[in-house]
Enzyme design. Structure first.
Site, PDB file in Angstrom:
ATOM      1  N   LYS A  13       0.683  -1.187  -0.002  1.00  0.00           N
ATOM      2  CA  LYS A  13       0.112  -0.022   0.087  1.00  0.00           C
ATOM      3  C   LYS A  13       0.841   1.307  -0.089  1.00  0.00           C
ATOM      4  O   LYS A  13       0.378   2.199  -0.688  1.00  0.00           O
ATOM      5  CB  LYS A  13      -1.029  -0.045   1.134  1.00  0.00           C
ATOM      6  CG  LYS A  13      -1.923  -1.045   1.306  1.00  0.00           C
ATOM      7  CD  LYS A  13      -2.769  -0.998   2.536  1.00  0.00           C
ATOM      8  CE  LYS A  13      -2.107  -1.143   4.008  1.00  0.00           C
ATOM      9  NZ  LYS A  13      -1.384  -2.281   4.381  1.00  0.00           N
ATOM     10  N   ARG A  88      -9.347   0.899   9.178  1.00  0.00           N
ATOM     11  CA  ARG A  88      -9.043  -0.373   9.717  1.00  0.00           C
ATOM     12  C   ARG A  88      -9.918  -1.366  10.006  1.00  0.00           C
ATOM     13  O   ARG A  88      -9.724  -2.385  10.306  1.00  0.00           O
ATOM     14  CB  ARG A  88      -7.833  -0.380  10.525  1.00  0.00           C
ATOM     15  CG  ARG A  88      -6.286  -0.172  10.620  1.00  0.00           C
ATOM     16  CD  ARG A  88      -5.823  -0.813   9.593  1.00  0.00           C
ATOM     17  NE  ARG A  88      -4.305  -1.395   9.904  1.00  0.00           N
ATOM     18  CZ  ARG A  88      -3.325  -0.738   9.508  1.00  0.00           C
ATOM     19  NH1 ARG A  88      -3.292   0.322   8.787  1.00  0.00           N
ATOM     20  NH2 ARG A  88      -2.066  -1.147  10.093  1.00  0.00           N
ATOM     21  N   ARG A 127      11.881  -4.840   4.727  1.00  0.00           N
ATOM     22  CA  ARG A 127      11.634  -3.431   4.182  1.00  0.00           C
ATOM     23  C   ARG A 127      12.300  -2.493   5.085  1.00  0.00           C
ATOM     24  O   ARG A 127      12.453  -2.605   6.351  1.00  0.00           O
ATOM     25  CB  ARG A 127      10.139  -3.104   3.626  1.00  0.00           C
ATOM     26  CG  ARG A 127       9.330  -3.176   5.158  1.00  0.00           C
ATOM     27  CD  ARG A 127       7.958  -3.110   4.659  1.00  0.00           C
ATOM     28  NE  ARG A 127       7.101  -2.858   5.737  1.00  0.00           N
ATOM     29  CZ  ARG A 127       5.747  -2.706   5.916  1.00  0.00           C
ATOM     30  NH1 ARG A 127       5.086  -2.732   4.583  1.00  0.00           N
ATOM     31  NH2 ARG A 127       5.006  -2.665   6.938  1.00  0.00           N
ATOM     32  N   ARG A 160      14.416   1.423   9.825  1.00  0.00           N
ATOM     33  CA  ARG A 160      13.580   0.168   9.814  1.00  0.00           C
ATOM     34  C   ARG A 160      12.238   0.384  10.852  1.00  0.00           C
ATOM     35  O   ARG A 160      12.464   0.984  12.069  1.00  0.00           O
ATOM     36  CB  ARG A 160      13.892  -1.152  10.105  1.00  0.00           C
ATOM     37  CG  ARG A 160      14.907  -1.564   9.073  1.00  0.00           C
ATOM     38  CD  ARG A 160      15.462  -3.124   9.447  1.00  0.00           C
ATOM     39  NE  ARG A 160      16.545  -3.327   8.258  1.00  0.00           N
ATOM     40  CZ  ARG A 160      16.448  -3.894   7.028  1.00  0.00           C
ATOM     41  NH1 ARG A 160      15.405  -4.602   7.001  1.00  0.00           N
ATOM     42  NH2 ARG A 160      17.591  -4.106   6.272  1.00  0.00           N
ATOM     43  N   ARG A 172      -0.325  -8.532  13.623  1.00  0.00           N
ATOM     44  CA  ARG A 172      -0.922  -7.775  12.677  1.00  0.00           C
ATOM     45  C   ARG A 172      -1.616  -8.432  11.464  1.00  0.00           C
ATOM     46  O   ARG A 172      -2.616  -7.875  11.159  1.00  0.00           O
ATOM     47  CB  ARG A 172       0.457  -6.958  12.100  1.00  0.00           C
ATOM     48  CG  ARG A 172       1.125  -6.171  13.201  1.00  0.00           C
ATOM     49  CD  ARG A 172       2.580  -5.546  12.461  1.00  0.00           C
ATOM     50  NE  ARG A 172       2.420  -4.826  11.430  1.00  0.00           N
ATOM     51  CZ  ARG A 172       3.253  -4.458  10.626  1.00  0.00           C
ATOM     52  NH1 ARG A 172       4.576  -4.935  10.715  1.00  0.00           N
ATOM     53  NH2 ARG A 172       3.125  -3.471   9.629  1.00  0.00           N
TER      54      ARG A 172
HETATM   55  P1  AMP Z   1       0.679   0.531   9.146  1.00  0.00           P
HETATM   56  O1  AMP Z   1       1.847   1.686   9.052  1.00  0.00           O
HETATM   57  O2  AMP Z   1      -0.420   1.159   8.376  1.00  0.00           O
HETATM   58  O3  AMP Z   1       1.234  -0.769   8.844  1.00  0.00           O
HETATM   59  O4  AMP Z   1       0.227   0.830  10.728  1.00  0.00           O
HETATM   60  C1  AMP Z   1       1.351   0.359  11.664  1.00  0.00           C
HETATM   61  C2  AMP Z   1       0.603   0.338  13.073  1.00  0.00           C
HETATM   62  O5  AMP Z   1       0.097   1.676  13.370  1.00  0.00           O
HETATM   63  C3  AMP Z   1      -0.549  -0.524  12.979  1.00  0.00           C
HETATM   64  O6  AMP Z   1      -0.355  -1.893  13.270  1.00  0.00           O
HETATM   65  C4  AMP Z   1      -1.469  -0.133  14.175  1.00  0.00           C
HETATM   66  O7  AMP Z   1      -0.874  -0.249  15.302  1.00  0.00           O
HETATM   67  C5  AMP Z   1      -1.349   1.531  13.710  1.00  0.00           C
HETATM   68  N1  AMP Z   1      -2.412   1.860  12.941  1.00  0.00           N
HETATM   69  C6  AMP Z   1      -2.156   2.465  11.805  1.00  0.00           C
HETATM   70  N2  AMP Z   1      -3.313   2.968  11.134  1.00  0.00           N
HETATM   71  C7  AMP Z   1      -4.460   2.520  12.028  1.00  0.00           C
HETATM   72  C8  AMP Z   1      -5.754   2.537  12.139  1.00  0.00           C
HETATM   73  N3  AMP Z   1      -6.350   3.218  10.923  1.00  0.00           N
HETATM   74  N4  AMP Z   1      -6.363   2.027  13.168  1.00  0.00           N
HETATM   75  C9  AMP Z   1      -5.858   1.728  14.120  1.00  0.00           C
HETATM   76  N5  AMP Z   1      -4.571   1.509  14.353  1.00  0.00           N
HETATM   77  C10 AMP Z   1      -3.590   1.803  13.146  1.00  0.00           C
END
Ligand code: AMP
Length: 219
Positions: A13, A88, A127, A160, A172
């Site tokens: 994404k 999410r 990554r 990282r 996750r």
């Molecule tokens: P991401 O960079 O999108 O993989 O997000 C990393 C982490 O941030 C996730 O595992 C959640 O802990 C938190 N996070 C990001 N976006 C959301 C969201 N929309 N709702 C809840 N937690 C989020």
């Protein structure tokens, strides 16, 4: 054009959102990046989010919806945005509808990046990003042209994510299937869901995204 990119961690994404930002002038709105910035800055939100993120769990809807509501109304988003990592869960999707509807802002498409779960842990643990400009790289799939030097800005500093670890990944992925996958029928019912093959090469995924969005390749 206003978009959502949907897919589990490691689906690509962020890579595709960066590309759409560069090629199409849309604004990438990554709630993960916003929360990581809050953690680095040591804000109250960052303090609340830090441990939750490290555990691979979801931060509270109240926090993320508040962040998005504030960011999405800033003037640069008027040219179009790509939501990356938000919503999410269905509650967040409903909250997004409530934010957008009174402003007359519509979602043009929700693009699901369809991937094979078994390949994702390798993508995620390999990554890293340029610490200066945020360009994404991968130990095996996308190395900088010159070892240790960012292709885009020439920086030699990389970082990282704290949660991109093999131990955290199962939590996750489980969160994605339990909380986020129900968004697929939610957006399908609204007639905006599109799908692309997230396992293809980066350029091919980009081509497929352009195609489902009806965009020409010569932007
Ligand atoms: P991401 O960079 O999108 O993989 O997000 C990393 C982490 O941030 C996730 O595992 C959640 O802990 C938190 N996070 C990001 N976006 C959301 C969201 N929309 N709702 C809840 N937690 C989020």
């Amino acid at each position: 054009m206003n978009l959502i990119l949907l897919g589990p961690p490691g689906a690509g994404k962020g890579t595709q959102a960066q590309r759409l930002q560069q090629d199409r002038g849309l604004v990438q709105l990554s709630t993960g990046d916003m929360l990581r910035d809050a953690v680095s800055a040591g804000t109250e939100i960052g303090k609340q989010a830090d441990a939750v993120m490290k555990a691979g769990k979801l931060v509270s809807d109240e926090i993320v919806v508040g962040i998005v509501a504030e960011r999405i109304t800033q003037p640069d988003c008027a040219k179009g945005f790509i939501l990356d990592g938000f919503p999410r869960n269905v509650a967040q999707a409903e909250a997004l509808d409530v934010i957008l509807a009174p402003k007359g802002i519509a979602l043009d498409a929700v693009v699901e990046m369809v991937v094979d779960d078994t390949q994702l842990v390798d993508r995620v643990t390999g990554r890293y990003t340029c610490a200066k400009c945020g360009t994404g790289y991968h130990d095996r799939n996308k190395k900088p042209k010159q070892d240790g030097v960012c292709d885009v800005c020439g920086s030699t500093q990389f970082k990282r994510r704290a949660d991109d670890r093999a131990e955290t990944f199962p939590a996750r992925l489980a969160e994605y299937h339990a909380q986020t996958a129900p968004l697929l029928p939610y957006y399908r019912a609204k007639g905006v869901l599109k799908q692309v093959d997230g396992m293809a090469e980066i350029d091919e995924v980009a081509r497929q995204i352009d195609k489902v969005l009806g965009l020409s390749r010569t932007a």
